[in-house]
Write a protein that holds these residues in place. Structure first.
Motif, short mmCIF file in Angstrom:
data_model
loop_
_atom_site.label_atom_id
_atom_site.label_comp_id
_atom_site.label_asym_id
_atom_site.label_seq_id
_atom_site.Cartn_x
_atom_site.Cartn_y
_atom_site.Cartn_z
N UNK A 5 15.87 -1.34 15.23
CA UNK A 5 16.60 -0.68 16.73
C UNK A 5 16.57 0.81 16.39
N UNK A 6 17.70 0.83 15.50
CA UNK A 6 17.87 3.04 15.64
C UNK A 6 16.96 3.24 15.42
N UNK A 7 16.32 2.80 14.18
CA UNK A 7 15.38 3.20 13.53
C UNK A 7 13.74 3.84 14.99
N UNK A 8 13.40 2.71 15.53
CA UNK A 8 12.54 2.61 16.31
C UNK A 8 13.22 3.92 17.52
N UNK A 9 14.70 4.26 17.71
CA UNK A 9 14.76 5.36 18.35
C UNK A 9 15.30 6.69 17.63
N UNK A 10 14.89 7.01 17.00
CA UNK A 10 15.13 7.77 15.85
C UNK A 10 15.26 9.30 16.44
N UNK A 11 14.97 9.81 17.97
CA UNK A 11 15.04 10.34 18.44
C UNK A 11 16.67 10.99 18.61
N UNK A 12 17.67 10.09 18.92
CA UNK A 12 19.41 9.90 19.12
C UNK A 12 19.82 10.51 18.20
N UNK A 13 20.93 11.24 18.18
CA UNK A 13 21.70 11.03 17.22
C UNK A 13 22.96 9.91 17.38
N UNK A 14 22.84 10.14 18.24
CA UNK A 14 23.85 8.06 18.22
C UNK A 14 23.14 7.69 19.27
N UNK A 15 23.98 6.23 19.20
CA UNK A 15 23.79 4.58 20.17
C UNK A 15 24.81 4.04 20.49
N UNK A 16 24.66 2.93 21.49
CA UNK A 16 25.18 1.79 21.86
C UNK A 16 24.21 1.08 22.38
N UNK A 17 24.60 0.00 21.61
CA UNK A 17 23.37 -0.85 21.31
C UNK A 17 24.06 -2.59 22.02
N UNK A 18 23.49 -3.23 22.91
CA UNK A 18 24.68 -4.30 23.29
C UNK A 18 23.41 -4.76 22.91
N UNK A 19 23.61 -6.58 22.38
CA UNK A 19 22.78 -7.03 21.56
C UNK A 19 23.19 -8.42 21.37
N UNK A 20 23.21 -10.21 21.99
CA UNK A 20 23.33 -11.33 22.02
C UNK A 20 23.25 -11.77 20.86
N UNK A 21 24.13 -12.52 20.34
CA UNK A 21 23.46 -13.57 19.33
C UNK A 21 22.90 -14.80 19.89
#
Length: 359
Positions: A279-295
């Motif tokens: 997901x980080x690679x898919x939104x590569x224009x952002x230097x830093x991101x916070x992801x909310x991920x469920x398992x």
């Protein structure tokens, strides 16, 4: 003395003093904490112009994730009295009556209705479809129009609503996630200019009692958070608010299931990390991101992405400051705090607050 010193180190308010328990920490450690206003300035400078139309709009975000084969909850439909600028490939309604009728046609199952641009769990309403009946989270009969009204009764409701299938937590999370809500893991990713990405912090949010949202809000919601060892996927320490003392304190065991939290191993951890990196690679224009991920039982699911992720959540959970790491990372992009006061002044205007929200 210590509250006066907090101003020297940029932690300017009593809530910070209590949230980070500075009353029991050496003064030399206070300056290691990133102030929330510093975080706002850095992230405002780092977010590419126009990108918030993707990140702040859950429908646009889900569409881009699907295009990149990133698993997200299925969106059943959208509603906005203002209409939509383009065809998102999803059933979309402008009239509330049509939207309500479509909800009534759902197959049996669990669903969430939420604001398209919402934050902090505001406006999230869970409901069940059982034959021709709609059931609210408390087990009472309700109507589609009442669900819509409940979800709209927040600052974000006017910008539109969406309905998603409810994601059920993985069965191995039941000992620490036993209520009706879904707890997600907040991953923070840092991406260098050459494309390398790392995951320095991960915090699981645990909804308690009858809470549908896992929002922590400094402990005011009654929910818990827990720092995770990113390498192993084991909980390091959990934190919640002691209602009697009014302070954030370490929590040894789950208050409802009595499961020991420290050392608890989260399921499907390697697969979850793999999805976060993708997901980080898919939104590569952002230097830093916070992801909310469920398992879930079906595997990791990305619930949402935050360009303005909360540093308090990380610093409280890990019981340490992250200021130097964050400043060093943004320095790679030529971003610093030299214009702090000017930019913060703008962000505290109505226009600036709307810009932060991508409106």
């Amino acid at each position: 003395m210590r509250r006066t010193a907090s101003k020297i180190y940029g932690i300017r308010s009593t809530p910070h003093y209590l949230k980070y328990r500075f009353f029991e920490k050496k003064l030399s450690l206070w300056k290691e904490y990133l102030d929330n206003n510093e975080r706002r300035v850095l992230q405002f400078l780092a977010v590419p112009p126009g990108s918030l139309t993707i990140t702040s709009n859950k429908a646009n975000f889900a569409r881009r994730c699907s295009e990149s084969n990133i698993p997200v909850p299925m969106i059943k439909c959208l509603y906005s009295k203002h209409g939509f600028d383009k065809n998102l490939g999803i059933n979309a309604f402008r009239e509330e009556t049509e939207f309500a009728n479509y909800i009534r046609s759902f197959c049996d199952g669990s669903y969430l209705i939420k604001p398209i641009t919402g934050r902090h769990g505001d406006g999230i309403v869970k409901f069940e479809v059982c034959g021709s009946n709609l059931i609210d989270k408390d087990g009472r009969d309700t109507t589609a129009n009442q669900l819509i009204e409940d979800s709209c009764s927040n600052p974000y409701g006017d910008y539109g609503l969406m309905v998603q299938e409810f994601v059920r937590p993985h069965r191995d999370l039941q000992p620490i996630m036993n209520g009706p809500g879904l707890g997600t893991i907040r991953f923070v990713t840092l991406r260098s200019p050459d494309g390398d990405a790392c995951i320095p912090w991960a915090v699981i949010k645990l909804p308690l009692r009858d809470s549908i949202s896992d929002n922590f809000s400094g402990g005011e919601t009654g929910n818990l958070i827990a720092a995770i060892d990113v390498e192993s996927g084991r909980i390091l320490r959990a934190v919640g608010k002691n209602p009697e003392r009014g302070l954030l304190e370490e929590v040894i065991e789950h208050p409802e299931t009595h499961t020991t939290l420290s050392g608890y191993k989260l399921p499907a951890w390697r697969s979850t990390l793999k999805h976060v990196r993708a997901a980080t690679r898919a939104f590569g224009e952002f230097p830093s991101l916070g992801w909310d991920v469920a398992i879930s039982d079906k595997g990791p699911v990305v619930i949402e992405m935050n360009t303005y992720w909360c540093c308090e959540l990380i610093q409280i959970a890990y019981d340490r400051g992250i200021r130097e790491e964050i400043l060093s990372h943004y320095a790679l992009y030529g971003i610093d705090l030299s214009q702090h006061d000017e930019i913060l002044g703008y962000l505290n205007t109505d226009e600036g607050r709307a810009a932060e929200r991508g409106l």
